[in-house]
Design a protein around this motif. Structure first.
Motif, PDB file in Angstrom:
ATOM      1  N   ASN A   7       0.800  -1.223   0.000  1.00  0.00           N
ATOM      2  CA  ASN A   7       0.000   0.000   0.000  1.00  0.00           C
ATOM      3  C   ASN A   7       0.832   1.271   0.000  1.00  0.00           C
ATOM      4  OD1 ASN A   7      -2.665  -1.028  -0.167  1.00  0.00           O
ATOM      5  ND2 ASN A   7      -2.498  -1.709   1.950  1.00  0.00           N
ATOM      6  N   ASP A   8       2.084   1.203   0.465  1.00  0.00           N
ATOM      7  CA  ASP A   8       2.919   2.409   0.448  1.00  0.00           C
ATOM      8  C   ASP A   8       3.762   2.514  -0.826  1.00  0.00           C
ATOM      9  OD1 ASP A   8       4.352   0.213   1.371  1.00  0.00           O
ATOM     10  OD2 ASP A   8       5.233   1.238   3.079  1.00  0.00           O
ATOM     11  N   CYS A  14       9.023   4.033  -6.489  1.00  0.00           N
ATOM     12  CA  CYS A  14       8.798   2.876  -5.614  1.00  0.00           C
ATOM     13  C   CYS A  14       8.982   1.571  -6.398  1.00  0.00           C
ATOM     14  CB  CYS A  14       7.387   2.919  -5.030  1.00  0.00           C
ATOM     15  SG  CYS A  14       7.004   4.378  -4.035  1.00  0.00           S
ATOM     16  N   VAL A  15       8.422   1.526  -7.591  1.00  0.00           N
ATOM     17  CA  VAL A  15       8.561   0.343  -8.447  1.00  0.00           C
ATOM     18  C   VAL A  15      10.038   0.059  -8.698  1.00  0.00           C
ATOM     19  CG1 VAL A  15       8.161  -0.552 -10.779  1.00  0.00           C
ATOM     20  CG2 VAL A  15       6.299   0.564  -9.536  1.00  0.00           C
ATOM     21  N   PHE A  26      17.802 -11.633  -5.621  1.00  0.00           N
ATOM     22  CA  PHE A  26      17.429 -12.783  -6.461  1.00  0.00           C
ATOM     23  C   PHE A  26      17.524 -12.367  -7.925  1.00  0.00           C
ATOM     24  CE2 PHE A  26      14.724 -12.680  -2.596  1.00  0.00           C
ATOM     25  CZ  PHE A  26      15.317 -13.731  -1.921  1.00  0.00           C
ATOM     26  N   PRO A  27      18.715 -12.446  -8.527  1.00  0.00           N
ATOM     27  CA  PRO A  27      18.915 -11.939  -9.889  1.00  0.00           C
ATOM     28  C   PRO A  27      17.980 -12.546 -10.936  1.00  0.00           C
ATOM     29  CG  PRO A  27      21.012 -12.401  -8.847  1.00  0.00           C
ATOM     30  CD  PRO A  27      19.948 -12.924  -7.923  1.00  0.00           C
ATOM     31  N   GLN A  28      17.503 -13.750 -10.699  1.00  0.00           N
ATOM     32  CA  GLN A  28      16.640 -14.419 -11.666  1.00  0.00           C
ATOM     33  C   GLN A  28      15.178 -14.001 -11.523  1.00  0.00           C
ATOM     34  OE1 GLN A  28      17.768 -15.621  -8.837  1.00  0.00           O
ATOM     35  NE2 GLN A  28      16.096 -16.718  -7.856  1.00  0.00           N
ATOM     36  N   ALA A  29      14.852 -13.210 -10.511  1.00  0.00           N
ATOM     37  CA  ALA A  29      13.464 -12.835 -10.224  1.00  0.00           C
ATOM     38  C   ALA A  29      12.838 -12.076 -11.381  1.00  0.00           C
ATOM     39  CB  ALA A  29      13.393 -11.989  -8.959  1.00  0.00           C
ATOM     40  N   ARG A  30      11.561 -12.382 -11.602  1.00  0.00           N
ATOM     41  CA  ARG A  30      10.764 -11.633 -12.575  1.00  0.00           C
ATOM     42  C   ARG A  30       9.633 -10.968 -11.804  1.00  0.00           C
ATOM     43  NH1 ARG A  30       8.694 -15.216 -17.030  1.00  0.00           N
ATOM     44  NH2 ARG A  30       8.442 -16.695 -15.351  1.00  0.00           N
ATOM     45  N   LEU A  31       9.466  -9.671 -12.024  1.00  0.00           N
ATOM     46  CA  LEU A  31       8.470  -8.900 -11.288  1.00  0.00           C
ATOM     47  C   LEU A  31       7.464  -8.278 -12.238  1.00  0.00           C
ATOM     48  CD1 LEU A  31      11.482  -8.339  -9.831  1.00  0.00           C
ATOM     49  CD2 LEU A  31       9.966  -7.240  -8.211  1.00  0.00           C
ATOM     50  N   GLU A  32       6.227  -8.199 -11.766  1.00  0.00           N
ATOM     51  CA  GLU A  32       5.161  -7.478 -12.465  1.00  0.00           C
ATOM     52  C   GLU A  32       4.514  -6.553 -11.444  1.00  0.00           C
ATOM     53  OE1 GLU A  32       2.313 -10.226 -14.028  1.00  0.00           O
ATOM     54  OE2 GLU A  32       3.811 -11.326 -15.177  1.00  0.00           O
ATOM     55  N   PHE A  33       4.129  -5.373 -11.891  1.00  0.00           N
ATOM     56  CA  PHE A  33       3.532  -4.389 -10.993  1.00  0.00           C
ATOM     57  C   PHE A  33       2.185  -3.923 -11.520  1.00  0.00           C
ATOM     58  CE2 PHE A  33       8.045  -4.179 -10.260  1.00  0.00           C
ATOM     59  CZ  PHE A  33       8.152  -3.997  -8.888  1.00  0.00           C
ATOM     60  N   ASP A  34       1.253  -3.707 -10.610  1.00  0.00           N
ATOM     61  CA  ASP A  34       0.008  -3.013 -10.885  1.00  0.00           C
ATOM     62  C   ASP A  34      -0.022  -1.857  -9.902  1.00  0.00           C
ATOM     63  OD1 ASP A  34      -2.572  -2.009 -10.984  1.00  0.00           O
ATOM     64  OD2 ASP A  34      -3.502  -3.976 -11.260  1.00  0.00           O
ATOM     65  N   LEU A  35       0.531  -0.740 -10.330  1.00  0.00           N
ATOM     66  CA  LEU A  35       0.709   0.405  -9.435  1.00  0.00           C
ATOM     67  C   LEU A  35      -0.633   0.923  -8.911  1.00  0.00           C
ATOM     68  CD1 LEU A  35       2.923   2.095  -8.190  1.00  0.00           C
ATOM     69  CD2 LEU A  35       2.879   3.563 -10.197  1.00  0.00           C
ATOM     70  N   ALA A  36      -1.648   0.955  -9.760  1.00  0.00           N
ATOM     71  CA  ALA A  36      -2.963   1.465  -9.344  1.00  0.00           C
ATOM     72  C   ALA A  36      -3.566   0.618  -8.227  1.00  0.00           C
ATOM     73  CB  ALA A  36      -3.907   1.510 -10.543  1.00  0.00           C
ATOM     74  N   GLN A  37      -3.311  -0.682  -8.257  1.00  0.00           N
ATOM     75  CA  GLN A  37      -3.850  -1.595  -7.245  1.00  0.00           C
ATOM     76  C   GLN A  37      -2.841  -1.900  -6.136  1.00  0.00           C
ATOM     77  OE1 GLN A  37      -7.075  -2.770  -7.217  1.00  0.00           O
ATOM     78  NE2 GLN A  37      -7.342  -1.312  -8.890  1.00  0.00           N
ATOM     79  N   HIS A  38      -1.636  -1.315  -6.241  1.00  0.00           N
ATOM     80  CA  HIS A  38      -0.561  -1.523  -5.260  1.00  0.00           C
ATOM     81  C   HIS A  38      -0.148  -2.995  -5.182  1.00  0.00           C
ATOM     82  CE1 HIS A  38      -1.075   2.606  -3.887  1.00  0.00           C
ATOM     83  NE2 HIS A  38      -2.384   2.368  -3.907  1.00  0.00           N
ATOM     84  N   GLY A  59      12.224  -0.606   2.563  1.00  0.00           N
ATOM     85  CA  GLY A  59      11.454   0.476   3.165  1.00  0.00           C
ATOM     86  C   GLY A  59       9.955   0.418   2.943  1.00  0.00           C
ATOM     87  N   TYR A  60       9.445  -0.713   2.499  1.00  0.00           N
ATOM     88  CA  TYR A  60       8.012  -0.849   2.188  1.00  0.00           C
ATOM     89  C   TYR A  60       7.378  -1.887   3.099  1.00  0.00           C
ATOM     90  CZ  TYR A  60       9.445   1.904  -1.760  1.00  0.00           C
ATOM     91  OH  TYR A  60       9.959   2.911  -2.528  1.00  0.00           O
ATOM     92  N   THR A  61       6.046  -1.921   3.084  1.00  0.00           N
ATOM     93  CA  THR A  61       5.299  -2.833   3.960  1.00  0.00           C
ATOM     94  C   THR A  61       4.440  -3.783   3.123  1.00  0.00           C
ATOM     95  OG1 THR A  61       3.592  -1.140   4.217  1.00  0.00           O
ATOM     96  CG2 THR A  61       5.262  -1.266   5.943  1.00  0.00           C
ATOM     97  N   PRO A  62       5.043  -4.832   2.600  1.00  0.00           N
ATOM     98  CA  PRO A  62       4.297  -5.781   1.777  1.00  0.00           C
ATOM     99  C   PRO A  62       3.394  -6.689   2.618  1.00  0.00           C
ATOM    100  CG  PRO A  62       6.512  -6.576   2.089  1.00  0.00           C
ATOM    101  CD  PRO A  62       6.454  -5.210   2.712  1.00  0.00           C
ATOM    102  N   GLN A  63       2.250  -6.991   2.072  1.00  0.00           N
ATOM    103  CA  GLN A  63       1.334  -7.961   2.677  1.00  0.00           C
ATOM    104  C   GLN A  63       1.134  -9.080   1.675  1.00  0.00           C
ATOM    105  OE1 GLN A  63      -2.082  -5.472   3.419  1.00  0.00           O
ATOM    106  NE2 GLN A  63      -1.313  -4.861   5.419  1.00  0.00           N
ATOM    107  N   LEU A  64       1.433 -10.294   2.085  1.00  0.00           N
ATOM    108  CA  LEU A  64       1.301 -11.445   1.208  1.00  0.00           C
ATOM    109  C   LEU A  64      -0.175 -11.717   0.940  1.00  0.00           C
ATOM    110  CD1 LEU A  64       2.712 -13.784  -0.264  1.00  0.00           C
ATOM    111  CD2 LEU A  64       2.556 -15.092   1.863  1.00  0.00           C
TER     112      LEU A  64
END
Length: 67
Positions: A7-8, A14-15, A26-38, A59-64
């Protein structure tokens, strides 16, 4: 795929910060973002708790999200 709500996460800076932190750990990591939905979706990583810790250290507060 592991999904977090961060949410932050509110802008492209931030992305970039989350991407840099996760890929440094984790150099092999693949990430996708939906900024509008956080939302952050991550693939090719050891596990959710490891990624959550890296995002918190950036510095962020992720919720699984439930699978």
């Amino acid at each position: 795929m592991i999904e977090f709500t961060v949410n932050d996460m509110s802008c492209n800076h931030c992305v970039g910060a989350i991407t840099k932190a996760v890929q440094a750990a984790f150099p092999q990591a693949r990430l996708e973002f939906d900024l509008a939905q956080h939302k952050v979706r991550v693939e090719d990583v050891p596990g959710a708790e490891e990624v959550k810790k890296v995002i918190e250290e950036a510095g962020y507060t992720p919720q699984l999200e439930a699978a």
